[in-house]
Design an enzyme around this catalytic site. Sequence first.
Site, mmCIF file in Angstrom:
data_model
loop_
_atom_site.group_PDB
_atom_site.id
_atom_site.type_symbol
_atom_site.label_atom_id
_atom_site.label_comp_id
_atom_site.label_asym_id
_atom_site.label_seq_id
_atom_site.Cartn_x
_atom_site.Cartn_y
_atom_site.Cartn_z
ATOM 1 N N CYS A 111 0.824 -1.205 0.000
ATOM 2 C CA CYS A 111 0.000 0.000 0.000
ATOM 3 C C CYS A 111 0.862 1.261 0.000
ATOM 4 C CB CYS A 111 -1.001 -0.050 1.149
ATOM 5 S SG CYS A 111 -2.414 1.012 0.840
ATOM 6 N N HIS A 137 -3.674 -4.729 0.331
ATOM 7 C CA HIS A 137 -2.968 -5.308 1.485
ATOM 8 C C HIS A 137 -3.037 -6.833 1.419
ATOM 9 C CE1 HIS A 137 -2.378 -1.673 3.991
ATOM 10 N NE2 HIS A 137 -3.452 -1.239 3.355
ATOM 11 N N GLU A 150 -1.503 -8.941 3.030
ATOM 12 C CA GLU A 150 -1.374 -9.585 4.343
ATOM 13 C C GLU A 150 -2.724 -9.944 4.965
ATOM 14 O OE1 GLU A 150 -0.656 -6.449 3.618
ATOM 15 O OE2 GLU A 150 -1.075 -5.051 5.261
HETATM 16 N N1 GLN Z 1 -1.761 6.615 3.126
HETATM 17 C C1 GLN Z 1 -1.943 5.935 1.889
HETATM 18 C C2 GLN Z 1 -3.328 6.127 1.318
HETATM 19 O O1 GLN Z 1 -4.223 6.508 2.017
HETATM 20 C C3 GLN Z 1 -1.662 4.445 2.057
HETATM 21 C C4 GLN Z 1 -2.620 3.769 2.942
HETATM 22 C C5 GLN Z 1 -2.125 2.465 3.462
HETATM 23 O O2 GLN Z 1 -0.934 2.186 3.429
HETATM 24 N N2 GLN Z 1 -3.031 1.647 3.971
HETATM 25 O O3 GLN Z 1 -3.538 5.905 0.151
#
Ligand code: GLN
Length: 570
Positions: free
Chosen positions: A397, A535, A537
């Site tokens: 992400c 994600h 994970e």
């Molecule tokens: N801060 C970034 C976004 O909002 C990544 C979010 C995250 O890593 N879950 O897109």
Amino acid sequence: MKKSHKYVFVIGGVMSGVGKGIAVSSIGTLLTAKGYKVNLVKVDPYLNVDAGTMHPTEHGEVFVLDSGLETDQDMGNYERFLGRDLTSDDYITSGMVYKYVIDKERSLGYGGKCVDAKQIRDEIVRRIEHAAKVNKSDISIIEIGGTIGDYQNVMFMEAARVFKTYHSKDVVFMMVSYLPTPGSIGEMKTRPTQNAERQLASYGINTDFIIGRASTPIDKKRKEKIASACNIRPERVISAPDIKSIYDVPVNFEKDHLAEQLLEAMELPKTKTDKSFKAWTNMAKGIKNHKGKEVHIGVVGKYFNTGDFILSDAYLSVLEAIKFSAYAAGVKAVIHTVNSRDFENENSKSKAVIDFSSLDKFDGIIVPGGFGETGIEGKLNVIRYARENKIPYFGLCYGMQLMTIEYARNVLGLAGSQTAEIDPKAPHLIIDFMPDQKKKIAEGNYGGSMRLGLYPTKLSKDTVAYSAYDLAEKIGKGNVIQERHRHRYEVNPKYIERLEKGGLVFSGRSPDGHLMEIAELPTSVHPFFLGTQFHPEFLARPLSPHPLFTAFMKAARSKAKERPEVAEQE
Ligand code: GLN
């Protein structure tokens, strides 16, 4: 006659943090292996409507369900131990309940009645019953957050009490307690547990089982003492000593015949344990005693420090996903937490004074999800180092967004590349707001408003990502895979062509082609340099490790083999 649904309420005694969630998860594993369909419900006393608005050092990782609901890390453990997806109905917070009741009152939903705590209690009961229906399960196990005596969870205790009056034959209570062995005395003490049971009785609840967490197993004498003081049978005092791996907890419970005891208490047939439990036992053994090569993984984050303590709770699913895939890749993962701020200096721009040599010991580096500005330049520096020195890199992400920014800055030469999250006025907004997000932020609408939950990604053939998913047989019709998301920003469509021309490959996109879901470098350029907007994970499970984590661990394994100072053990 219709089979009645069974409910097991699990309540914490003496103190928090003794592994109530793992106990609940483990019972889920055992009853599933006995052939029952189980759903696990977490009721959390806090007034946040969901866990999404809490800082990770405050409450640990925010875990996202398929539905997009932002929950706490216990739900992650539940899914990993059950090996299946749970629903939004399996997660209940005080915030959700109060909001629902107050909104209903405002729209005259109670028909002029005086609305008080009773409606709150009944709404909790309704939600627990509803979760059982939605899951079509045989047994619900409900974990009440917090500890007996907390004023915060009183409504849940009252709901549990009244539940028994509604479903008298179908409710079992279990207390997860703690038995200290003070060094100065050298003897395990049962009194705090006895007192917790008394306190529980003051809520009108009598427990049927006690899980005794302690540093060592509880001996027969103490089991008998607890049983007689707490009005339960000695065989229903279950010993839960400290162990090395949480995945051993179901194995240990099985030794104390906990599932059988529970089935007896619920008046359900004592079915045999099926094959899935053998696979579980092997996995638990494999993760714990793996003799394979040690592979060193650096997880670079900023949510490790809380006061004087270092906690890895904020990245729990990432750490577990590494372990499962290490097992799948036949290696032993040694995980190191790395504070990204150690890789930035005062003005955070010049690379010269930063000492990167500590990164050389890693066979793989992960930059997991995150928010905001702190530690970002450090993460970018680490990513650059991993790219230039061919250390396998996996970005999750934010880790994918930063890897794209790093590439734009240092390979395409676009100085001032940035994400709108940090500086919306930067010269090159490589990462920008998703189209619908700007308005939400302008309106201060932060809760549950990101792009959340399961969305499809279409994979391009002949890429690292494609091979990984293909090997795991996870690719569906139209070369599509499904993964869970939690983000507000995305790769800016205006830069995609330039980035691709510069060598970065977007191997996964939303099916309409607009949103970049996976970025990678070809293996001819780098052994493993890949990031995902989603994600992975959240869908890694002990018995079905995540394909991308496994591909990353295999690349790390190859790197580890190159290291001359480590003797070959395979
Ligand atoms: N801060 C970034 C976004 O909002 C990544 C979010 C995250 O890593 N879950 O897109």
